[in-house]
Structures are given as C-alpha cells and as structure tokens.
Write an enzyme that holds these catalytic residues in place. Structure first.
Site, PDB file in Angstrom:
ATOM      1  N   ARG A 234       0.174  -7.520   2.195  1.00  0.00           N
ATOM      2  CA  ARG A 234      -0.761  -6.233   2.338  1.00  0.00           C
ATOM      3  C   ARG A 234      -1.082  -5.700   0.921  1.00  0.00           C
ATOM      4  O   ARG A 234      -0.187  -5.347  -0.025  1.00  0.00           O
ATOM      5  CB  ARG A 234       0.246  -5.133   2.884  1.00  0.00           C
TER       6      ARG A 234
ATOM      7  N   ARG B  24      -2.941   7.161  -8.161  1.00  0.00           N
ATOM      8  CA  ARG B  24      -3.725   6.792  -7.104  1.00  0.00           C
ATOM      9  C   ARG B  24      -4.325   7.839  -6.470  1.00  0.00           C
ATOM     10  O   ARG B  24      -4.888   8.887  -7.153  1.00  0.00           O
ATOM     11  CB  ARG B  24      -2.879   6.005  -5.774  1.00  0.00           C
TER      12      ARG B  24
ATOM     13  N   ALA C 152       3.620   6.280   4.064  1.00  0.00           N
ATOM     14  CA  ALA C 152       2.321   7.013   4.183  1.00  0.00           C
ATOM     15  C   ALA C 152       3.367   8.465   4.555  1.00  0.00           C
ATOM     16  O   ALA C 152       2.702   9.646   4.498  1.00  0.00           O
ATOM     17  CB  ALA C 152       1.476   6.786   5.028  1.00  0.00           C
TER      18      ALA C 152
ATOM     19  N   PRO D 240       6.243   3.028   7.184  1.00  0.00           N
ATOM     20  CA  PRO D 240       5.084   2.497   8.090  1.00  0.00           C
ATOM     21  C   PRO D 240       4.759   1.425   7.092  1.00  0.00           C
ATOM     22  O   PRO D 240       4.286   1.784   5.818  1.00  0.00           O
ATOM     23  CB  PRO D 240       4.286   3.379   8.335  1.00  0.00           C
ATOM     24  N   ASN D 241       4.187   0.237   7.597  1.00  0.00           N
ATOM     25  CA  ASN D 241       3.429  -0.853   6.947  1.00  0.00           C
ATOM     26  C   ASN D 241       4.136  -1.762   5.859  1.00  0.00           C
ATOM     27  O   ASN D 241       3.511  -2.609   5.231  1.00  0.00           O
ATOM     28  CB  ASN D 241       1.959  -0.488   6.422  1.00  0.00           C
TER      29      ASN D 241
ATOM     30  N   ASN E  88      11.996   4.750   0.914  1.00  0.00           N
ATOM     31  CA  ASN E  88      10.415   4.629   0.877  1.00  0.00           C
ATOM     32  C   ASN E  88       9.871   4.977   2.177  1.00  0.00           C
ATOM     33  O   ASN E  88       9.728   4.221   3.054  1.00  0.00           O
ATOM     34  CB  ASN E  88      10.144   3.126   0.223  1.00  0.00           C
TER      35      ASN E  88
ATOM     36  N   GLU F 116      14.370   8.760  -3.616  1.00  0.00           N
ATOM     37  CA  GLU F 116      12.841   8.237  -3.048  1.00  0.00           C
ATOM     38  C   GLU F 116      12.319   7.344  -3.957  1.00  0.00           C
ATOM     39  O   GLU F 116      12.500   7.582  -5.461  1.00  0.00           O
ATOM     40  CB  GLU F 116      12.071   9.829  -3.171  1.00  0.00           C
TER      41      GLU F 116
ATOM     42  N   HIS G 193       8.918   4.746  -4.448  1.00  0.00           N
ATOM     43  CA  HIS G 193       7.734   4.081  -4.200  1.00  0.00           C
ATOM     44  C   HIS G 193       7.301   2.900  -5.060  1.00  0.00           C
ATOM     45  O   HIS G 193       7.641   2.646  -6.471  1.00  0.00           O
ATOM     46  CB  HIS G 193       6.553   5.085  -4.378  1.00  0.00           C
TER      47      HIS G 193
ATOM     48  N   TYR H  49       0.910  -3.356  -4.120  1.00  0.00           N
ATOM     49  CA  TYR H  49       2.233  -3.608  -3.626  1.00  0.00           C
ATOM     50  C   TYR H  49       2.937  -4.555  -3.955  1.00  0.00           C
ATOM     51  O   TYR H  49       4.454  -4.885  -3.631  1.00  0.00           O
ATOM     52  CB  TYR H  49       2.430  -3.197  -2.244  1.00  0.00           C
TER      53      TYR H  49
END
Ligand code: DHK
Length: 182
Positions: free
Chosen positions: A51, A140, A110, A43-44, A107, A131, A133, A56
C-alpha cells in the site's frame, strides 16, 4: 521485578541451592513473566508493503510484528500484536489491554482522525499508551493533522516508518521500568 518460586527437576547443575526436603530437586527463582505490550494496528495496515510504499514503506505488517517482538524481548516484555479494519474490534482490544497489558502502542490508521470511540477507550485505559504513525501526518493533507486520540496518550511518534514502532516500545518500556523494578 516480582519473582516466583519454581520447583522442578534440576535443569542445569549448579544453578540453584539443593532442596533438603526433596533430594535431587532444587529451589530456584525465576522471574515472573511480564504482562505484554499491546501493539494495535488500525484499518488498511494489513496492506503494508504494497500500500503506497512511498508513504508507508516496503515492510509488511509481519515485518513490523517481528521488529516489535525483538525490541520488546530485549527489554523484557512479550508483545500482543494485532490489526483490525473494524473500529469496534479496536475498542474491545484497548479495553483488553487495560487489564491484560503492561502498556499499549496504537497506530489507529485513519480512525486517528475520526474516532471519538477510540479516544474514549484510550481515556479509560489505565496503562500507558503511545500513539504511532509510520508517516509524518503533519507533512501530509490537512485532515491528517488532527488526531482525536493524542489527548489520551503519553506521547506521539510519527514520521520514522517502522523504526517508530521500536522507538515507541523503548519509550513505553522506559515509563514502565520503575513499576517493573518494584
Ligand atoms: C496510517 C494511516 O492508515 C493513515 O490513515 C494515517 C497512518 C497515517 C500512518 O502514517 O501510519 O493518516
């Protein structure tokens, strides 16, 4: 890599042996197409580029796709690159990668920090998974420090922005190389 026999008109003179059964035709060996590396985005991530660029980066999802395709092509793999804002769709794609893919890079956005459904899908996935990111999730907010899916993957790459996707492809290809050579 497995090879298959391809019969066809002479594409370039001198690239294969003459075929005595069909004069004017040659037998030549062509490598079989490798299964794709699936690159799934959660998502996103469709908003990449606009964004929170300070977190990012400024590259778009399409820029990431191009990076992945180039890197994978150099290592002999096609790429199936997708993004969804829906957990169920990601589950379905992980299940698809299980049979149709050589390996999987994910990825999960969330959903990384919330989804037991994605964990279960990855646990059932018999191809190697990495995985990724873009950001360093450990630098964070505390709720980003825990990943449900890490348990089911071969390794995790985070904090290197778009380069992390290329690193993941390299890592995945190196685990797949012995299988490809069979
Ligand atoms: C992307 C997201 O959308 C976040 O929800 C994750 C991840 C981090 C990334 O860094 O690529 O927490």
């Amino acid at each position: 890599m497995a090879e298959k026999l391809v019969k066809g008109p002479i594409p370039h003179a001198g690239t294969g042996a003459a075929n005595p059964r069909q004069p004017g035709r040659i037998k030549r060996f062509q490598p079989a197409m490798a299964k794709p590396i699936y690159v799934l985005n959660g998502p996103n991530l469709n908003l990449l580029g606009t964004r929170e660029p300070e977190v990012y980066g400024r590259e778009t999802l399409d820029d990431l796709r191009i990076r992945c395709e180039r890197k994978a092509a150099a290592l002999g793999f096609p790429v199936t690159f997708r993004q969804s804002n829906h957990e169920g769709e990601l589950v379905a794609w992980i299940q698809e990668a299980r049979t149709e893919g050589a390996g999987l890079i994910v990825n999960a956005g969330a959903f990384t920090h919330t989804s037991i459904a994605l964990l279960d899908a990855l646990l059932a996935c018999t191809v190697p998974c990495v995985e990724v990111h873009l950001s360093n999730i450990f630098a964070r907010e505390p709720f980003r420090h825990h990943s449900y899916i890490s348990k089911a993957v071969k390794g995790v790459i985070c904090g290197f922005g778009a380069t992390g996707y290329e690193l993941a492809i390299e890592a995945l290809a190196s685990t797949l190389a012995p299988a490809k050579a069979k």
